[in-house]
Scaffold this motif. Structure first.
Motif, PDB file in Angstrom:
ATOM      1  N   LEU A  61       0.817  -1.207   0.000  1.00 40.82           N
ATOM      2  CA  LEU A  61       0.000   0.000   0.000  1.00 40.82           C
ATOM      3  C   LEU A  61       0.857   1.267   0.000  1.00 40.82           C
ATOM      4  O   LEU A  61       0.371   2.342  -0.361  1.00 40.82           O
ATOM      5  N   HIS A  62       2.128   1.153   0.400  1.00 41.74           N
ATOM      6  CA  HIS A  62       3.027   2.302   0.419  1.00 41.74           C
ATOM      7  C   HIS A  62       3.968   2.314  -0.781  1.00 41.74           C
ATOM      8  O   HIS A  62       4.879   3.148  -0.846  1.00 41.74           O
ATOM      9  N   ASN A  63       3.753   1.396  -1.727  1.00 41.50           N
ATOM     10  CA  ASN A  63       4.556   1.350  -2.955  1.00 41.50           C
ATOM     11  C   ASN A  63       3.727   1.962  -4.078  1.00 41.50           C
ATOM     12  O   ASN A  63       2.768   1.355  -4.560  1.00 41.50           O
ATOM     13  N   LYS A  64       4.074   3.167  -4.503  1.00 36.86           N
ATOM     14  CA  LYS A  64       3.262   3.893  -5.483  1.00 36.86           C
ATOM     15  C   LYS A  64       3.175   3.160  -6.806  1.00 36.86           C
ATOM     16  O   LYS A  64       2.109   3.140  -7.453  1.00 36.86           O
ATOM     17  N   THR A  65       4.277   2.553  -7.243  1.00 41.87           N
ATOM     18  CA  THR A  65       4.273   1.823  -8.514  1.00 41.87           C
ATOM     19  C   THR A  65       3.311   0.647  -8.462  1.00 41.87           C
ATOM     20  O   THR A  65       2.501   0.445  -9.378  1.00 41.87           O
ATOM     21  N   THR A  66       3.389  -0.111  -7.375  1.00 43.57           N
ATOM     22  CA  THR A  66       2.488  -1.252  -7.212  1.00 43.57           C
ATOM     23  C   THR A  66       1.036  -0.807  -7.178  1.00 43.57           C
ATOM     24  O   THR A  66       0.169  -1.412  -7.818  1.00 43.57           O
ATOM     25  N   LEU A  67       0.770   0.262  -6.449  1.00 45.61           N
ATOM     26  CA  LEU A  67      -0.597   0.766  -6.333  1.00 45.61           C
ATOM     27  C   LEU A  67      -1.161   1.177  -7.693  1.00 45.61           C
ATOM     28  O   LEU A  67      -2.307   0.861  -8.031  1.00 45.61           O
ATOM     29  N   LEU A  68      -0.368   1.880  -8.483  1.00 46.42           N
ATOM     30  CA  LEU A  68      -0.846   2.348  -9.782  1.00 46.42           C
ATOM     31  C   LEU A  68      -1.137   1.190 -10.723  1.00 46.42           C
ATOM     32  O   LEU A  68      -2.171   1.173 -11.406  1.00 46.42           O
ATOM     33  N   TRP A  69      -0.247   0.214 -10.770  1.00 42.23           N
ATOM     34  CA  TRP A  69      -0.466  -0.923 -11.663  1.00 42.23           C
ATOM     35  C   TRP A  69      -1.643  -1.785 -11.206  1.00 42.23           C
ATOM     36  O   TRP A  69      -2.392  -2.311 -12.029  1.00 42.23           O
ATOM     37  N   LEU A  70      -1.812  -1.931  -9.910  1.00 41.62           N
ATOM     38  CA  LEU A  70      -2.967  -2.693  -9.417  1.00 41.62           C
ATOM     39  C   LEU A  70      -4.267  -1.923  -9.644  1.00 41.62           C
ATOM     40  O   LEU A  70      -5.331  -2.527  -9.787  1.00 41.62           O
ATOM     41  N   GLY A  71      -4.179  -0.606  -9.697  1.00 38.24           N
ATOM     42  CA  GLY A  71      -5.350   0.170 -10.074  1.00 38.24           C
ATOM     43  C   GLY A  71      -5.758  -0.138 -11.504  1.00 38.24           C
ATOM     44  O   GLY A  71      -6.959  -0.246 -11.817  1.00 38.24           O
ATOM     45  N   ALA A  72      -4.762  -0.303 -12.388  1.00 38.88           N
ATOM     46  CA  ALA A  72      -5.050  -0.649 -13.783  1.00 38.88           C
ATOM     47  C   ALA A  72      -5.608  -2.058 -13.892  1.00 38.88           C
ATOM     48  O   ALA A  72      -6.592  -2.303 -14.610  1.00 38.88           O
ATOM     49  N   SER A  73      -5.009  -3.005 -13.171  1.00 39.85           N
ATOM     50  CA  SER A  73      -5.509  -4.386 -13.236  1.00 39.85           C
ATOM     51  C   SER A  73      -6.908  -4.484 -12.644  1.00 39.85           C
ATOM     52  O   SER A  73      -7.720  -5.307 -13.090  1.00 39.85           O
ATOM     53  N   ALA A  74      -7.228  -3.634 -11.667  1.00 38.66           N
ATOM     54  CA  ALA A  74      -8.568  -3.622 -11.080  1.00 38.66           C
ATOM     55  C   ALA A  74      -9.609  -3.242 -12.124  1.00 38.66           C
ATOM     56  O   ALA A  74     -10.716  -3.804 -12.156  1.00 38.66           O
ATOM     57  N   VAL A  75      -9.277  -2.282 -12.985  1.00 32.40           N
ATOM     58  CA  VAL A  75     -10.200  -1.874 -14.045  1.00 32.40           C
ATOM     59  C   VAL A  75     -10.473  -3.044 -14.988  1.00 32.40           C
ATOM     60  O   VAL A  75     -11.627  -3.317 -15.343  1.00 32.40           O
ATOM     61  N   PHE A  76      -9.408  -3.751 -15.386  1.00 35.70           N
ATOM     62  CA  PHE A  76      -9.571  -4.854 -16.332  1.00 35.70           C
ATOM     63  C   PHE A  76     -10.384  -6.002 -15.733  1.00 35.70           C
ATOM     64  O   PHE A  76     -11.228  -6.589 -16.402  1.00 35.70           O
ATOM     65  N   ILE A  77     -10.153  -6.326 -14.468  1.00 36.72           N
ATOM     66  CA  ILE A  77     -10.880  -7.441 -13.879  1.00 36.72           C
ATOM     67  C   ILE A  77     -12.339  -7.053 -13.634  1.00 36.72           C
ATOM     68  O   ILE A  77     -13.245  -7.899 -13.755  1.00 36.72           O
ATOM     69  N   ALA A  78     -12.605  -5.788 -13.330  1.00 42.47           N
ATOM     70  CA  ALA A  78     -13.987  -5.345 -13.138  1.00 42.47           C
ATOM     71  C   ALA A  78     -14.758  -5.423 -14.455  1.00 42.47           C
ATOM     72  O   ALA A  78     -15.926  -5.840 -14.478  1.00 42.47           O
ATOM     73  N   ILE A  79     -14.120  -5.027 -15.549  1.00 43.91           N
ATOM     74  CA  ILE A  79     -14.757  -5.125 -16.865  1.00 43.91           C
ATOM     75  C   ILE A  79     -15.062  -6.577 -17.183  1.00 43.91           C
ATOM     76  O   ILE A  79     -16.163  -6.927 -17.651  1.00 43.91           O
ATOM     77  N   ASN A  80     -14.104  -7.451 -16.927  1.00 38.96           N
ATOM     78  CA  ASN A  80     -14.286  -8.877 -17.200  1.00 38.96           C
ATOM     79  C   ASN A  80     -15.453  -9.440 -16.398  1.00 38.96           C
ATOM     80  O   ASN A  80     -16.307 -10.154 -16.932  1.00 38.96           O
ATOM     81  N   TRP A  81     -15.506  -9.133 -15.119  1.00 43.56           N
ATOM     82  CA  TRP A  81     -16.581  -9.626 -14.261  1.00 43.56           C
ATOM     83  C   TRP A  81     -17.944  -9.153 -14.741  1.00 43.56           C
ATOM     84  O   TRP A  81     -18.891  -9.937 -14.832  1.00 43.56           O
ATOM     85  N   LEU A  82     -18.058  -7.856 -15.016  1.00 40.30           N
ATOM     86  CA  LEU A  82     -19.345  -7.277 -15.383  1.00 40.30           C
ATOM     87  C   LEU A  82     -19.879  -7.869 -16.686  1.00 40.30           C
ATOM     88  O   LEU A  82     -21.053  -8.261 -16.768  1.00 40.30           O
ATOM     89  N   VAL A  83     -19.033  -7.943 -17.702  1.00 39.09           N
ATOM     90  CA  VAL A  83     -19.467  -8.478 -18.996  1.00 39.09           C
ATOM     91  C   VAL A  83     -19.816  -9.954 -18.878  1.00 39.09           C
ATOM     92  O   VAL A  83     -20.809 -10.424 -19.457  1.00 39.09           O
ATOM     93  N   TYR A  84     -19.039 -10.692 -18.108  1.00 39.09           N
ATOM     94  CA  TYR A  84     -19.304 -12.131 -17.958  1.00 39.09           C
ATOM     95  C   TYR A  84     -20.639 -12.376 -17.266  1.00 39.09           C
ATOM     96  O   TYR A  84     -21.439 -13.222 -17.705  1.00 39.09           O
ATOM     97  N   ILE A  85     -20.886 -11.660 -16.175  1.00 35.92           N
ATOM     98  CA  ILE A  85     -22.146 -11.840 -15.442  1.00 35.92           C
ATOM     99  C   ILE A  85     -23.328 -11.485 -16.331  1.00 35.92           C
ATOM    100  O   ILE A  85     -24.360 -12.167 -16.322  1.00 35.92           O
ATOM    101  N   TRP A  86     -23.179 -10.414 -17.107  1.00 36.15           N
ATOM    102  CA  TRP A  86     -24.242 -10.030 -18.037  1.00 36.15           C
ATOM    103  C   TRP A  86     -24.475 -11.143 -19.053  1.00 36.15           C
ATOM    104  O   TRP A  86     -25.633 -11.475 -19.364  1.00 36.15           O
ATOM    105  N   ALA A  87     -23.416 -11.724 -19.587  1.00 35.76           N
ATOM    106  CA  ALA A  87     -23.536 -12.781 -20.597  1.00 35.76           C
ATOM    107  C   ALA A  87     -24.260 -13.999 -20.041  1.00 35.76           C
ATOM    108  O   ALA A  87     -25.117 -14.586 -20.709  1.00 35.76           O
ATOM    109  N   VAL A  88     -23.933 -14.393 -18.811  1.00 33.03           N
ATOM    110  CA  VAL A  88     -24.610 -15.552 -18.202  1.00 33.03           C
ATOM    111  C   VAL A  88     -26.090 -15.253 -18.033  1.00 33.03           C
ATOM    112  O   VAL A  88     -26.944 -16.092 -18.338  1.00 33.03           O
ATOM    113  N   GLY A  89     -26.424 -14.049 -17.558  1.00 34.19           N
ATOM    114  CA  GLY A  89     -27.819 -13.680 -17.373  1.00 34.19           C
ATOM    115  C   GLY A  89     -28.602 -13.610 -18.664  1.00 34.19           C
ATOM    116  O   GLY A  89     -29.821 -13.806 -18.672  1.00 34.19           O
TER     117      GLY A  89
END
Length: 293
Positions: A61-89
């Protein structure tokens, strides 16, 4: 070998997700995604506490580089989750499975071009055959399968980030969930005060339990996946993931009774041929790395 086992376990669990999320098809995909994030955070924080990973989380949490990259990966995984759940429904599990058939090609390309990962000739041939399977899908359906494209690219980029900026699976998912929490709470607060509200959490016991369980079920394979990507090449992880769409495919056809075009059977056969060749190439690479006795 340990990384291989972890990857297989992760993709097997992911493959069974259509069964679970089909029971939440009456809930808004955004609400299901929101609860996946909330309860994933609860799950990872609990596991991290039990395994005494708090110090590592604090450092991350105190490593700025790690935080920024995990912020980017969070966006990608959220998109994946949302589209997948919609597809199943929307009863589009087979189209979602197509996305996960495409994803290894993206991972293969990223691993080779960006990470300079080596490939055995058999693996390169396997990649070409798998690409033909994708072309067959595009031609036989006659239109761009946007659900599959979004799922494949979102998860491939997620895997790439977690490969080049490694962090243990538990703390990585914890920080990703923390990045997404403000947006989740804003949406829930908005819906809680909306008239009428679409929120289903608390409306009945079954739905509430399933929404809570979604987070814990989500955390397990993601943690396994993150652990696997740190131990084996991204391209290998990409091809092992064919376990996931294969299981989804079988569930979509035989359990959820989705329409099964004959053209997709051809895809299924081609993809498994590609996977056999890829595994043969991986075996040859392992033999070459073994020291002479």
């Amino acid at each position: 070998m340990q990384g291989l086992v972890l990857a297989i376990l992760a993709y097997t669990i992911w493959g069974t997700f259509p069964l679970f999320f089909s029971y939440l098809s009456h809930v808004s995909p955004i609400e299901v995604t929101a609860h996946r994030i909330i309860w994933s955070l609860v799950a990872t924080l609990t596991v991290g506490l039990l395994l005494k990973r708090g110090k590592h989380l604090w450092e991350a949490l105190h490593n700025k580089t790690t935080l920024l990259w995990l912020g980017a990966s969070a966006v990608f995984i959220a998109i994946n989750w949302l589209v997948y759940i919609w597809a199943v429904g929307q009863h589009r599990v087979l189209e979602a499975s197509l996305g996960y058939f495409i994803m290894p090609l993206v991972s293969l390309l990223m691993g080779r071009l960006l990470l300079k990962e080596s490939l055995h000739p058999l693996q390169a041939i396997a990649g070409g055959i798998a690409f033909l399977a994708v072309l067959w899908e595009l031609w036989s359906f006659g239109s761009l399968p946007w659900v599959g494209v979004i799922l494949s690219f979102a998860f491939a980029f997620y895997g790439l980030i977690r490969k080049i900026h490694p962090i243990d699976g538990i703390n990585g998912l914890t920080i990703e969930a923390l990045w997404l929490m403000p947006f989740v709470m804003l949406w829930i607060g908005w819906q809680a005060n909306a008239e009428p509200s679409i929120l289903q959490f608390g409306e009945d016991t079954t739905t509430t339990v399933l929404l809570i369980s979604s987070g814990f079920l989500t955390a397990l394979p993601l943690v396994l996946f993150a652990m696997a990507t740190r131990r084996i090449n991204l391209s290998i992880v990409g091809f092992i993931m064919y376990i996931n769409p294969t299981i989804q495919f079988l569930i979509g056809v035989f359990v959820l009774d989705e329409h099964f075009p004959q053209a997709r059977l051809v895809t299924f056969i081609i993809v498994w041929l590609a996977m056999l060749l890829f595994m043969a190439g991986m075996w040859q690479l392992q033999k070459q790395k073994r020291p002479d006795v």
